[in-house]
Scaffold this motif. Structure first.
Motif, PDB file in Angstrom:
ATOM      1  N   UNK A  71       0.831  -1.207   0.000  1.00 56.47           N
ATOM      2  CA  UNK A  71       0.000   0.000   0.000  1.00 56.47           C
ATOM      3  C   UNK A  71       0.865   1.257   0.000  1.00 56.47           C
ATOM      4  N   UNK A  72       1.968   1.227   0.751  1.00 62.76           N
ATOM      5  CA  UNK A  72       2.846   2.392   0.832  1.00 62.76           C
ATOM      6  C   UNK A  72       3.481   2.687  -0.528  1.00 62.76           C
ATOM      7  N   UNK A  73       3.923   1.630  -1.214  1.00 63.50           N
ATOM      8  CA  UNK A  73       4.523   1.826  -2.535  1.00 63.50           C
ATOM      9  C   UNK A  73       3.476   2.337  -3.524  1.00 63.50           C
ATOM     10  N   UNK A  74       2.275   1.753  -3.491  1.00 61.10           N
ATOM     11  CA  UNK A  74       1.213   2.202  -4.393  1.00 61.10           C
ATOM     12  C   UNK A  74       0.865   3.669  -4.145  1.00 61.10           C
ATOM     13  N   UNK A  75       0.770   4.052  -2.872  1.00 58.91           N
ATOM     14  CA  UNK A  75       0.455   5.450  -2.550  1.00 58.91           C
ATOM     15  C   UNK A  75       1.567   6.380  -3.034  1.00 58.91           C
ATOM     16  N   UNK A  76       2.821   5.943  -2.843  1.00 63.69           N
ATOM     17  CA  UNK A  76       3.941   6.762  -3.285  1.00 63.69           C
ATOM     18  C   UNK A  76       3.974   6.944  -4.790  1.00 63.69           C
ATOM     19  N   UNK A  77       3.669   5.876  -5.527  1.00 65.03           N
ATOM     20  CA  UNK A  77       3.664   5.968  -6.985  1.00 65.03           C
ATOM     21  C   UNK A  77       2.467   6.777  -7.483  1.00 65.03           C
ATOM     22  N   UNK A  78       1.374   6.728  -6.757  1.00 70.25           N
ATOM     23  CA  UNK A  78       0.213   7.562  -7.111  1.00 70.25           C
ATOM     24  C   UNK A  78       0.587   9.036  -7.011  1.00 70.25           C
ATOM     25  N   UNK A  79       1.287   9.401  -5.947  1.00 68.00           N
ATOM     26  CA  UNK A  79       1.704  10.788  -5.773  1.00 68.00           C
ATOM     27  C   UNK A  79       2.777  11.180  -6.799  1.00 68.00           C
ATOM     28  N   UNK A  80       3.660  10.248  -7.107  1.00 66.98           N
ATOM     29  CA  UNK A  80       4.780  10.532  -8.006  1.00 66.98           C
ATOM     30  C   UNK A  80       4.328  10.634  -9.462  1.00 66.98           C
ATOM     31  N   UNK A  81       3.571   9.633  -9.926  1.00 63.42           N
ATOM     32  CA  UNK A  81       3.241   9.522 -11.345  1.00 63.42           C
ATOM     33  C   UNK A  81       1.745   9.627 -11.645  1.00 63.42           C
ATOM     34  N   UNK A  82       0.923   9.225 -10.695  1.00 59.93           N
ATOM     35  CA  UNK A  82      -0.521   9.231 -10.941  1.00 59.93           C
ATOM     36  C   UNK A  82      -1.025   8.032 -11.718  1.00 59.93           C
ATOM     37  N   UNK A  83      -0.099   7.207 -12.194  1.00 59.98           N
ATOM     38  CA  UNK A  83      -0.471   6.011 -12.947  1.00 59.98           C
ATOM     39  C   UNK A  83       0.740   5.071 -12.991  1.00 59.98           C
ATOM     40  N   UNK A  84       0.491   3.839 -13.406  1.00 57.49           N
ATOM     41  CA  UNK A  84       1.552   2.882 -13.715  1.00 57.49           C
ATOM     42  C   UNK A  84       1.232   2.286 -15.075  1.00 57.49           C
ATOM     43  N   UNK A  85       2.220   2.238 -15.953  1.00 56.34           N
ATOM     44  CA  UNK A  85       2.014   1.606 -17.250  1.00 56.34           C
ATOM     45  C   UNK A  85       2.336   0.115 -17.198  1.00 56.34           C
ATOM     46  N   UNK A  86       3.167  -0.269 -16.249  1.00 61.85           N
ATOM     47  CA  UNK A  86       3.513  -1.680 -16.160  1.00 61.85           C
ATOM     48  C   UNK A  86       4.114  -2.037 -14.818  1.00 61.85           C
ATOM     49  N   UNK A  87       3.884  -3.274 -14.418  1.00 69.99           N
ATOM     50  CA  UNK A  87       4.460  -3.830 -13.192  1.00 69.99           C
ATOM     51  C   UNK A  87       5.060  -5.187 -13.538  1.00 69.99           C
ATOM     52  N   UNK A  88       6.283  -5.416 -13.090  1.00 70.92           N
ATOM     53  CA  UNK A  88       6.948  -6.704 -13.304  1.00 70.92           C
ATOM     54  C   UNK A  88       7.034  -7.443 -11.976  1.00 70.92           C
ATOM     55  N   UNK A  89       6.378  -8.588 -11.911  1.00 75.00           N
ATOM     56  CA  UNK A  89       6.404  -9.450 -10.729  1.00 75.00           C
ATOM     57  C   UNK A  89       7.480 -10.508 -10.954  1.00 75.00           C
ATOM     58  N   UNK A  90       8.659 -10.247 -10.379  1.00 75.17           N
ATOM     59  CA  UNK A  90       9.777 -11.189 -10.501  1.00 75.17           C
ATOM     60  C   UNK A  90      10.155 -11.661  -9.104  1.00 75.17           C
ATOM     61  N   UNK A  91       9.142 -12.106  -8.386  1.00 74.60           N
ATOM     62  CA  UNK A  91       9.287 -12.439  -6.975  1.00 74.60           C
ATOM     63  C   UNK A  91       8.905 -13.885  -6.735  1.00 74.60           C
ATOM     64  N   UNK A  92       9.831 -14.656  -6.204  1.00 77.67           N
ATOM     65  CA  UNK A  92       9.548 -16.050  -5.853  1.00 77.67           C
ATOM     66  C   UNK A  92      10.514 -16.495  -4.771  1.00 77.67           C
ATOM     67  N   UNK A  93      10.029 -17.334  -3.879  1.00 75.46           N
ATOM     68  CA  UNK A  93      10.883 -17.873  -2.814  1.00 75.46           C
ATOM     69  C   UNK A  93      10.227 -19.131  -2.260  1.00 75.46           C
ATOM     70  N   UNK A  94      11.057 -20.121  -1.955  1.00 76.24           N
ATOM     71  CA  UNK A  94      10.585 -21.328  -1.273  1.00 76.24           C
ATOM     72  C   UNK A  94      11.660 -21.756  -0.276  1.00 76.24           C
ATOM     73  N   UNK A  95      11.286 -22.046   0.961  1.00 75.26           N
ATOM     74  CA  UNK A  95      12.263 -22.533   1.938  1.00 75.26           C
ATOM     75  C   UNK A  95      12.937 -23.809   1.439  1.00 75.26           C
ATOM     76  N   UNK A  96      14.153 -24.021   1.877  1.00 74.78           N
ATOM     77  CA  UNK A  96      14.938 -25.169   1.412  1.00 74.78           C
ATOM     78  C   UNK A  96      14.223 -26.497   1.637  1.00 74.78           C
ATOM     79  N   UNK A  97      13.423 -26.578   2.694  1.00 77.87           N
ATOM     80  CA  UNK A  97      12.741 -27.846   3.008  1.00 77.87           C
ATOM     81  C   UNK A  97      11.711 -28.234   1.962  1.00 77.87           C
ATOM     82  N   UNK A  98      11.269 -27.263   1.136  1.00 81.74           N
ATOM     83  CA  UNK A  98      10.238 -27.537   0.130  1.00 81.74           C
ATOM     84  C   UNK A  98      10.833 -27.891  -1.223  1.00 81.74           C
TER      85      UNK A  98
END
Length: 273
Positions: A71-98
């Motif tokens: 929410x904090x990042x979204x609010x900050x980008x709203x104030x900065x740009x007022x819009x987003x043209x694209x978002x890249x989700x390059x987030x993944x993690x799994x504990x070693x046991x999995x």
């Protein structure tokens, strides 16, 4: 200048071998203005790596498992740009046991962590950043995937999380489409990133892929994936959503390495057996 004037949020830049780093680099070269994210001990690393990009950019703190951070990042980008043209989700993690043979022994708590970071966060991005993307003419949410149609050595619960990610992509495409937002995944072949090196069994995929891929495959080259991600972030594919685009040299379409002749296995196929 495919992305001239575009404003993008890119997650997952940890080293200059990261897929996300090449996405950010190519996006800047194509005219985009970008902001990166990082968190915890990785935040300082991301800020250091960001200095190697063609142009300076801000790095915001965002742990994808913390709703307040999103929410904090979204609010900050709203104030900065007022819009987003694209978002890249390059987030993944799994504990070693999995991973690495832990499919039947992993605790639910660890599996839940893998799903939260690798799957649910994609839907959270759609919820939190969706309004900013809807304010763009061609808003696009793009996630990174690995072929979830098959079971891979050592991938275990991360493979299941990626299958969930693909399903999540389809549902997000349904939900955000009426707002003009496209949602897609790019399924990359195995690449020698920091995350991949930590997966037991990665070496087997690394050796197999160039033999399967009709176009060949370089496990050290993230640029082909970065280019496709940037194409999806652009306005050139306005009617594409809910897709999983394979950028793997064509390996996903091939059942086995080529034969030397009728009914005769190649030397490479025998080595893989």
């Amino acid at each position: 200048m495919l992305l001239q004037g575009k404003r993008l949020l890119v997650t997952g830049v940890l080293t200059d071998s990261s897929i996300a780093y090449n996405v950010a680099r190519i996006a800047q070269e194509q005219g985009a203005e970008i902001v990166l994210t990082g968190f915890g001990r990785g935040l300082t690393i991301t800020r250091t790596v960001a200095e190697r990009l063609p142009a300076p950019c801000d790095v915001l703190e965002m742990d994808v498992t913390e709703p307040d951070h999103l929410e904090r990042v979204a609010d900050g980008l709203q104030r900065r740009w007022g819009r987003l043209d694209g978002v890249v989700h390059a987030t993944a993690f799994a504990p070693a046991s999995t991973l690495g043979g832990g499919f039947l022994t992993a605790r639910w708590e660890d599996v839940a962590t893998a799903f939260h970071v690798s799957t649910y966060s994609f839907a959270a991005f759609g919820r939190v950043f969706g309004p900013l993307l809807a304010a763009s003419e061609h808003g696009s949410l793009v996630g990174l995937d690995f072929d979830a149609d098959r079971a891979w050595p050592g991938y275990d619960w991360m493979g299941v999380a990626k299958a969930g990610l693909e399903s999540c992509c389809r549902y997000l495409a349904r939900e955000l489409g009426p707002q003009g937002v496209r949602v897609n995944l790019v399924a990359a072949g195995p690449l020698r990133t920091v995350a991949a090196k930590s997966i037991e069994g990665f070496a087997a995929s690394e050796q197999l892929w160039p033999r399967l891929a009709p176009l060949g495959w370089d496990v050290a080259d993230t640029e082909p994936v970065g280019r496709v991600v940037c194409a999806l972030l652009s306005g050139w594919l306005p009617a594409v959503t809910g897709e999983v685009l394979h950028v793997d040299g064509g390996a996903h379409a091939i059942g086995a390495p080529a034969l030397d002749g009728p009914g005769k296995e190649s030397t490479e196929a025998k080595e893989l057996a």
